[in-house]
Structures are given as structure tokens and as C-alpha cells.
Motif scaffolding. Structure first.
Motif, PDB file in Angstrom:
ATOM      1  N   PRO A 247     -45.223  27.361  55.442  1.00 12.86           N
ATOM      2  CA  PRO A 247     -45.917  26.017  54.499  1.00 12.86           C
ATOM      3  C   PRO A 247     -45.876  26.079  53.197  1.00 12.86           C
ATOM      4  CG  PRO A 247     -47.321  26.812  56.586  1.00 12.86           C
ATOM      5  CD  PRO A 247     -46.290  27.836  56.021  1.00 12.86           C
ATOM      6  N   ALA A 248     -45.551  25.102  52.555  1.00 14.73           N
ATOM      7  CA  ALA A 248     -45.672  24.991  50.776  1.00 14.73           C
ATOM      8  C   ALA A 248     -47.113  25.212  50.591  1.00 14.73           C
ATOM      9  CB  ALA A 248     -44.921  23.648  50.420  1.00 14.73           C
ATOM     10  N   ASP A 249     -47.984  24.838  51.128  1.00 11.63           N
ATOM     11  CA  ASP A 249     -49.377  24.808  50.833  1.00 11.63           C
ATOM     12  C   ASP A 249     -49.836  26.243  50.895  1.00 11.63           C
ATOM     13  OD1 ASP A 249     -49.863  25.290  53.182  1.00 11.63           O
ATOM     14  OD2 ASP A 249     -50.830  23.510  53.923  1.00 11.63           O
ATOM     15  N   GLY A 250     -49.198  27.348  51.189  1.00  9.48           N
ATOM     16  CA  GLY A 250     -49.472  28.785  51.221  1.00  9.48           C
ATOM     17  C   GLY A 250     -50.314  29.137  52.535  1.00  9.48           C
ATOM     18  N   GLY A 251     -50.385  28.182  53.527  1.00  6.00           N
ATOM     19  CA  GLY A 251     -51.071  28.356  54.811  1.00  6.00           C
ATOM     20  C   GLY A 251     -50.257  29.299  55.601  1.00  6.00           C
ATOM     21  N   ALA A 252     -50.668  29.654  56.871  1.00  4.11           N
ATOM     22  CA  ALA A 252     -50.376  30.806  57.680  1.00  4.11           C
ATOM     23  C   ALA A 252     -48.797  30.288  57.975  1.00  4.11           C
ATOM     24  CB  ALA A 252     -51.116  31.071  58.728  1.00  4.11           C
ATOM     25  N   SER A 253     -47.621  31.323  58.017  1.00  3.88           N
ATOM     26  CA  SER A 253     -46.634  31.112  58.482  1.00  3.88           C
ATOM     27  C   SER A 253     -46.643  30.909  60.172  1.00  3.88           C
ATOM     28  CB  SER A 253     -45.638  31.955  58.067  1.00  3.88           C
ATOM     29  OG  SER A 253     -45.877  33.021  58.479  1.00  3.88           O
ATOM     30  N   ARG A 254     -45.616  30.103  60.781  1.00  2.00           N
ATOM     31  CA  ARG A 254     -45.852  30.047  62.189  1.00  2.00           C
ATOM     32  C   ARG A 254     -44.074  30.122  62.569  1.00  2.00           C
ATOM     33  NH1 ARG A 254     -47.417  23.730  63.216  1.00  2.00           N
ATOM     34  NH2 ARG A 254     -46.644  24.638  65.129  1.00  2.00           N
ATOM     35  N   LEU A 255     -44.092  30.387  63.941  1.00  2.00           N
ATOM     36  CA  LEU A 255     -42.461  30.099  64.698  1.00  2.00           C
ATOM     37  C   LEU A 255     -42.576  28.780  64.840  1.00  2.00           C
ATOM     38  CD1 LEU A 255     -42.909  33.390  66.902  1.00  2.00           C
ATOM     39  CD2 LEU A 255     -41.190  33.002  64.991  1.00  2.00           C
ATOM     40  N   VAL A 256     -41.160  28.312  64.689  1.00  2.08           N
ATOM     41  CA  VAL A 256     -40.977  26.972  65.159  1.00  2.08           C
ATOM     42  C   VAL A 256     -39.516  27.126  65.721  1.00  2.08           C
ATOM     43  CG1 VAL A 256     -42.330  25.856  63.552  1.00  2.08           C
ATOM     44  CG2 VAL A 256     -39.859  26.441  62.958  1.00  2.08           C
ATOM     45  N   ARG A 257     -39.284  25.701  66.440  1.00  2.00           N
ATOM     46  CA  ARG A 257     -37.717  25.666  66.959  1.00  2.00           C
ATOM     47  C   ARG A 257     -37.234  24.273  66.404  1.00  2.00           C
ATOM     48  NH1 ARG A 257     -40.915  27.332  71.291  1.00  2.00           N
ATOM     49  NH2 ARG A 257     -41.507  25.441  71.411  1.00  2.00           N
ATOM     50  N   ALA A 258     -36.040  24.294  66.253  1.00  3.92           N
ATOM     51  CA  ALA A 258     -35.406  22.831  65.848  1.00  3.92           C
ATOM     52  C   ALA A 258     -34.253  22.703  67.036  1.00  3.92           C
ATOM     53  CB  ALA A 258     -34.976  22.951  64.580  1.00  3.92           C
ATOM     54  N   SER A 259     -34.070  21.547  67.460  1.00  2.04           N
ATOM     55  CA  SER A 259     -33.372  21.455  68.827  1.00  2.04           C
ATOM     56  C   SER A 259     -32.347  20.241  68.484  1.00  2.04           C
ATOM     57  CB  SER A 259     -34.234  21.019  70.068  1.00  2.04           C
ATOM     58  OG  SER A 259     -35.151  22.047  70.380  1.00  2.04           O
ATOM     59  N   VAL A 260     -31.177  20.242  69.338  1.00  2.00           N
ATOM     60  CA  VAL A 260     -30.177  19.210  69.253  1.00  2.00           C
ATOM     61  C   VAL A 260     -29.511  19.290  70.423  1.00  2.00           C
ATOM     62  CG1 VAL A 260     -28.571  20.406  67.879  1.00  2.00           C
ATOM     63  CG2 VAL A 260     -28.401  17.823  68.133  1.00  2.00           C
ATOM     64  N   SER A 261     -29.470  18.001  71.104  1.00  2.00           N
ATOM     65  CA  SER A 261     -28.938  17.950  72.461  1.00  2.00           C
ATOM     66  C   SER A 261     -28.005  16.900  72.588  1.00  2.00           C
ATOM     67  CB  SER A 261     -29.819  18.176  73.562  1.00  2.00           C
ATOM     68  OG  SER A 261     -30.617  17.114  73.376  1.00  2.00           O
ATOM     69  N   ALA A 262     -27.076  17.007  73.645  1.00  2.00           N
ATOM     70  CA  ALA A 262     -26.264  15.623  73.975  1.00  2.00           C
ATOM     71  C   ALA A 262     -25.693  15.619  75.203  1.00  2.00           C
ATOM     72  CB  ALA A 262     -25.169  15.622  72.586  1.00  2.00           C
TER      73      ALA A 262
END
Ligand SMILES: [Zn+2]
Lengths: 465, 172
Positions: A247-262
Motif C-alpha cells: 500500500p502507498a500509505d505504508g500499511g502492511a503488505s499483503r498477498l493478492v490475486r488478479a484474475s481474467v477469464s473468458a
């Protein structure tokens, strides 16, 4: 990583899975006129959830079903019980994984409010549930072309509705498998747990709001990709980018996913999958270029899924995956899993492994990590990419997804590092996601373009608009 | 039932039941499938760009049918397989692999190596009957449904269900 924890016994796991197996085996011969052995399986499922809020409804459902008098609500209750049991298995396995990798888990975010469904959707859900109940009565041994083809009309009506895509895609893949296995009476082997998984999941997705996963926040900051996981059946594909978000605000980093499907025609495969998805997720190009992305108010769900919008992302600085894995991954927190998604098949935890030995087995390579053998699922690496089983076998470091299936943990490689002339060289499974200049890659892209060109030409001429 | 523990494959949530199709060129045969107890598909006409042939071979009996999308019978499919049906079998072997085609159509191929040529020969040698073309309309509509899959909008909302369908390097 404490690899020893991954091979240790998990308390209660065998008992929970035995109850699941009992129900799953009852589904093999169908629940129209259950035999005594099937009644035992049904009762076992009810017993396993006897201490939960589901107890009363499941006990009644098991009894009615054993008597061959089950209604749709009874089947829903059984599917819910099975899902709850596997949810507990998921939780126990995830605790074990978290101990092994030693990373934090984020607090639960906002509530995931269930969205109301449209009237149209309700009717389609009813139709889907009715087909699924017919399947349960027939059993996997009782399927024939007529029964299985009943799904086609429901799927066709659901696919154009983005809000129904989850159930439509599931039913489509499931029905295609059943069709390829008809008639069930002559099947040599039945994928017992798999089909029961798909059946119970589809049953629950027919309930109002079950498939809803709304955004709970907008996030701004830097996204550092770890790798791409590709999933496909004959008529659908999904690419998921696993990444660390800072996060730009300096908060804790986290694991995320970004998906695309068709949805896709079954003849679109290999590099054609990237071509289909590429225009809708700029992140795929960033992955190929080895770059981070800067996100500006990107919506994210409570589960850590970014609801990607290209307009809220721009390409950032170069970001090397192994640097991200060594520097940023150890402190990135995972999000809690949504209730319906708590299933062992959903476990996909990014890990970095280094200094392992490689053992070539009959079922592919395995890594020897601190004396423990961890199977490597090289089959999950997309064919349209430079990462081959040989490259994995010759590697010294690996970023992958830790998964669990059929009683054991396995590692899905996302990228490996190997030493060429004393220099570390990284090879990524998703290297061709955004395009490639690799010779074999260019050939695959050309063939895939030709396929879609022919199909579009045929569609233009033959489809009534 | 109840005859012992399930095998690893039976206990797998992500076991591959249907292998991926192999890539092939679609120009001549844009659509082929093993479905409804038949090998069936659509073959582009060599002479008329707006015409296609709907061809099929039934599993077990090898009863064959070929007609245009306007329901005119194919002149070549009198008495035996026409070139459209032969092309269809060839492309099915490319897409699904000979083994799966042989298994689905229940073909008895003499010798061990099945390929498009031997599979076609084995079926022709049984002198199969010409079937009726009543399925043609259904096959054609399945082809149109297949084409429509190109028209659906991709989405960036996650599909958790796809976790059950991992990609696989192994093909048919
Ligand atoms: Zn013909």
C-alpha cells in the motif's frame, strides 16, 4: 520453510475425509433407490456434522435420501454438509501451511454481503438445481447422453450474464466431462471425489447470493507479480496473477490475486489462451516484461482478489520475481478464504524454495527440502511458455504455489532460477502471457491467430446476427 | 462399493478426466467433436465459401451421414464415406488423438498403430450403412453454439471454480 510439517499427520483429517468418501461413494450408484451401503455413507456424513448448526437438517436429509424420498432441499443440505466438512479440512491444512511458511494472516475484512439475484437468475438457478438433482438420483454409473445434455440449455442461457459466469462455467466444464464419460454404466474408473466436489459446489451456487464476492475496499500502491496460474477446461480459461501488494500509505503488505477469464471454443488452446485474455488484463504484459504496476483505487474483495480495471493501473518499475519473493513475500499477509471457497482445492499459497535437491520419480520431479520429499506438479505449468519439466529439474530456486490434493501437498512451479555460466537466470511459467519474441512462442502465437481468424470468419458468415 | 479404499486418482479433486484438445489447423474442418454417440462436425466446402457440410459417423455401427447446412444431401456420401467424412476423421485424430477416437467410435484397428488412415479403413471395411441425416440440424446448431463462445465478454471477477480445472501440459 518447515517442510517436515507438510508431511506430518493432521489430526482429524482422515476421519473427516472418510465421511466425505462415504457420501461420495453413495453418489456413484445414485440416490434413486439407495442400497444399505449407501445409507451407511449418508448416515456417516450426517454424524460428521452432528455437532454443527447443520445437524438437524442434514440428519433429516440423510434419512429421507436413504429411504429414496429425497427432495431438492435434502440434496442441498447434503451438499452443504459435505462442503462444511471439506471446509474444516481446508482450515486444518491452511493452519499447517502457515506454520510451515511462517507468514502472517490478515484479519478478516468487511462483511461479504450477499447480493440479491434478478428474477431471471432465479429461474436459471432452479433449472440448474433440478438438473443436478437428476444427476444425483442417476448416480455417476447411471449417466447417459440424454441426462447430461440437459445442462446445455441452462449453460447457454447463463453464459451471457456476467453475474452467472461462475455457475455457468462450472456446469459447462462438469457437463463436458460427464458427456465424455457416457454411458456411466461402462466407466472403468469414476473420479469419485472430483465429481462429488463439482456437484456439491454447483448445488450451493444455485442458492441466492452464494456466488457473490463484492469489493470491500479500493487499494492504492505497488503491485509486485510473483507468477501466473492458468486454469482451463474445453470451453473456458482463467489466468490468475499472484502478487505482493504494497500500500502507498505504508500499511502492511499483503498477498493478492488478479484474475481474467473468458469462455472459449475448445479449439482455442495454448498461446490462443493468452491472446484471448491479454487485452483485458494489462498486468499480463507487465508480467512478461518483468515489471511492477502502480494501482490507483483498485477494488479488492475480502479474499484478496483484485477486481481488475486497466484504467486504474499503470506499468511501473522493473521488478524481478525472485527479488520480490526474497524481500517482499516473507512479510506479505494472506487474506482469509471466503466461506464457500474453503476447500482443499482452493489452497494455493505462494512460496519460495531454495537449496533443494531434485529427485526424478515416475510421476515427474520432486524436490527434496530439508530431507522431506515434495512432489512437483509440472503438469500445471502452461504449455505455451518456456518453463519445461527439464528446466524445473535443473533449477536451484523456485517460486511456486503450495497446493494439496489426494492426501498430499504438491508444489506448482511459477518460476525457477537456474545457474547458467555462474549467473542466475530466471524462467517463468507465464513469460509468454503478454507476448513473446521466443521463436517457438512466435510460432504458437501465429497458429493461434489463424485458429481464431477461421472461427471468426465462419461465425461472421454463418451466425445469424 | 465398500470394497476398499479409493485410489489416489479417485480421491483427487483435480484429476484430469478430459485431456485438452491438441492444436490443429481449422481451415478445412472448423468444428469436430465426439458427442451424442457420434463423431460429428462441420467441413468447409472447397468451392463455395458460404457453404459447409455437416458430417457424422455413429459409434459402433459407423452409420454415416453428410449433408449441407441447407440440408442438401452430399453427392459423395452414397454407398461409402465421402471426402468430407474422411477429412472429419483425420481432424478428429489430430484434435483428440487416435486412441480416444478409436475408443469412442469402438473401432477395431488391426495391428497396434492406429492413425487416421487405419481408423478410416477399419470402419469402411465393415461396409457401414448410410444413416439418415436427421442429426444434421442439431450438429449445425452445436457448431453455431460453439462459435458463439467467441462472443462472450471476458471478466476480471475471479472464478474460484476454475481451481478444479488446472491447465495441463498433457494433451489427448
Ligand atoms: Zn460429404
Amino acid at each position: 520453510m518447515r517442510a517436515d510439517l507438510l508431511t506430518d499427520v493432521v489430526d482429524g483429517l482422515d476421519e473427516a475425509l472418510a465421511a466425505v468418501d462415504g457420501f461420495d461413494e453413495a453418489l456413484v450408484d445414485g440416490l434413486l433407490r439407495p442400497q444399505p451401503a449407501q445409507a451407511v455413507g449418508l448416515a456417516g456424513l450426517a454424524d460428521a456434522v452432528a455437532g454443527s448448526p447443520l445437524a438437524g437438517r442434514v440428519a433429516e436429509a440423510a434419512e429421507k435420501t436413504a429411504a429414496g424420498a429425497a427432495g431438492e432441499d435434502h440434496f442441498v443440505a447434503l451438499a452443504a454438509a459435505r462442503t462444511a466438512l471439506l471446509g474444516s479440512v481446508h482450515d486444518a491444512l491452511l493452519v499447517r501451511v502457515e506454520e510451515a511458511v511462517g507468514r502472517p494472516r490478515a484479519e478478516a475484512g468487511g462483511d461479504t454481503a450477499a447480493a440479491g439475484g434478478a428474477e431471471h437468475a432465479v429461474n436459471l438457478h432452479v433449472a440448474a438445481r433440478s438438473w443436478l438433482c437428476d444427476l444425483a438420483r442417476a448416480g455417476w454409473r447411471g449417466i447417459d447422453h440424454e441426462l447430461v445434455s440437459g445442462a446445455a440449455a441452462v449453460v447457454s442461457a447463463m453464459l451471457p450474464e456476467p453475474g452467472l459466469r461462475r455457475l455457468a462455467t462450472l456446469l459447462d466444464g462438469f457437463a463436458a466431462e460427464l458427456a465424455a464419460s457416457c454411458p456411466g454404466a461402462t466407466l472403468e474408473h469414476v473420479p469419485v471425489r472430483r465429481w462429488a466436489d463439482l456437484w456439491s459446489r454447483a448445488m450451493l451456487l444455485t442458492l441466492p447470493g452464494a456466488g457473490s464476492a463484492p469489493a470491500v475496499a479500493d487499494v492504492t500502491g505497488r503491485l509486485l507479480p510473483l507468477g501466473v496460474d492458468v486454469q482451463e477446461h474445453a470451453t473456458a480459461v482463467q489466468a490468475q496473477v499472484h502478487a505482493v501488494f504494497e500500500p502507498a500509505d505504508g500499511g502492511a503488505s499483503r498477498l493478492v490475486r488478479a484474475s481474467v477469464s473468458a469462455p472459449k471454443p475448445d479449439s482455442v488452446v495454448g498461446a490462443g489462451l493468452w491472446q484471448l485474455l491479454r487485452p483485458h488484463l494489462s498486468l499480463l504484459a507487465a508480467v512478461s516484461e518483468g515489471r511492477a504496476m502502480e494501482l490507483d483505487a483498485m477494488p479488492v474483495t475480502a479474499e484478496g482478489d483484485l477486481l481488475w480495471d486497466d484504467a486504474r493501473a499503470r506499468t511501473g518499475e522493473p521488478a524481478e520475481v525472485f527479488t520480490t519473493a526474497r524481500v517482499a513475500l516473507p512479510s506479505a499477509a494472506a487474506s482469509p478464504t471466503a466461506p464457500l471457497d474453503r476447500h482443499p482445492a482452493r489452497i494455493a499459497v505462494p512460496v519460495l524454495l531454495e537449496g533443494y535437491g531434485v529427485e526424478e520419480g515416475e510421476d515427474g520431479p520432486a524436490f527434496l527440502v530439508a530431507g522431506e520429499r515434495l512432489a512437483v506438479d509440472v503438469d500445471r505449468v502452461p504449455a505455451a511458455g518456456p518453463l519445461t519439466p527439464e528446466v524445473v529439474a535443473g533449477s536451484g530456486a523456485c517460486v511456486g504455489l503450495l497446493r494439496w490434493d489426494a492426501g498430499a501437498f504438491v508444489l506448482q512451479p511459477l518460476a525457477v532460477e537456474r545457474t547458467v555460466r555462474k549467473k542466475a537466470v530466471a524462467v517463468h511459467a507465464g513469460a509468454w502471457a503478454g507476448g513473446t519474441s521466443d521463436k517457438a512462442g512466435v510460432r504458437a502465437e501465429k497458429a493461434a491467430t489463424d485458429t481464431v481468424t477461421v472461427l471468426r470468419e465462419r461465425a461472421g458468415r454463418l451466425l445469424r446476427k | 462399493m465398500g470394497d476398499g479404499a479409493l485410489s489416489v486418482w479417485e480421491r483427487s479433486s483435480t484429476a484430469r478426466v478430459v485431456p485438452s484438445a491438441r492444436p490443429r489447423k481449422l481451415a478445412k474442418v472448423p468444428f469436430v467433436e465426439l458427442a451424442d454417440g457420434r463423431l460429428q462436425g462441420v467441413v468447409s466446402s472447397g468451392s463455395d465459401i458460404g457453404r459447409v457440410y455437416v458430417s457424422s459417423v455413429e459409434a459402433g455401427t459407423y452409420a454415416f451421414a453428410c449433408s449441407t447446412n441447407n440440408n442438401r444431401p452430399c453427392g459423395g456420401a452414397r454407398g461409402s464415406f465421402c471426402n468430407h467424412i474422411r477429412a472429419l476423421i483425420g481432424e478428429a485424430v489430430l484434435q483428440y488423438g487416435a486412441e480416444r477416437v478409436v475408443r469412442y467410435l469402438k473401432v477395431d484397428v488391426p495391428g497396434e498403430e492406429a492413425d487416421a488412415h487405419t481408423v478410416t479403413g477399419a470402419m469402411v471395411s465393415t461396409r457401414p450403412a448410410q444413416g439418415d441425416s436427421s442429426a444434421a440440424a442439431q450438429v449445425f446448431s452445436r457448431f453455431l453454439r460453439h462459435l458463439a463462445y467467441l462472443e462472450f465478454e471476458p471478466t476480471t471477477a475471479p472464478l474460484p471454480e476454475m481451481q478444479w480445472f488446472p491447465t495441463t501440459r498433457a494433451v489427448a
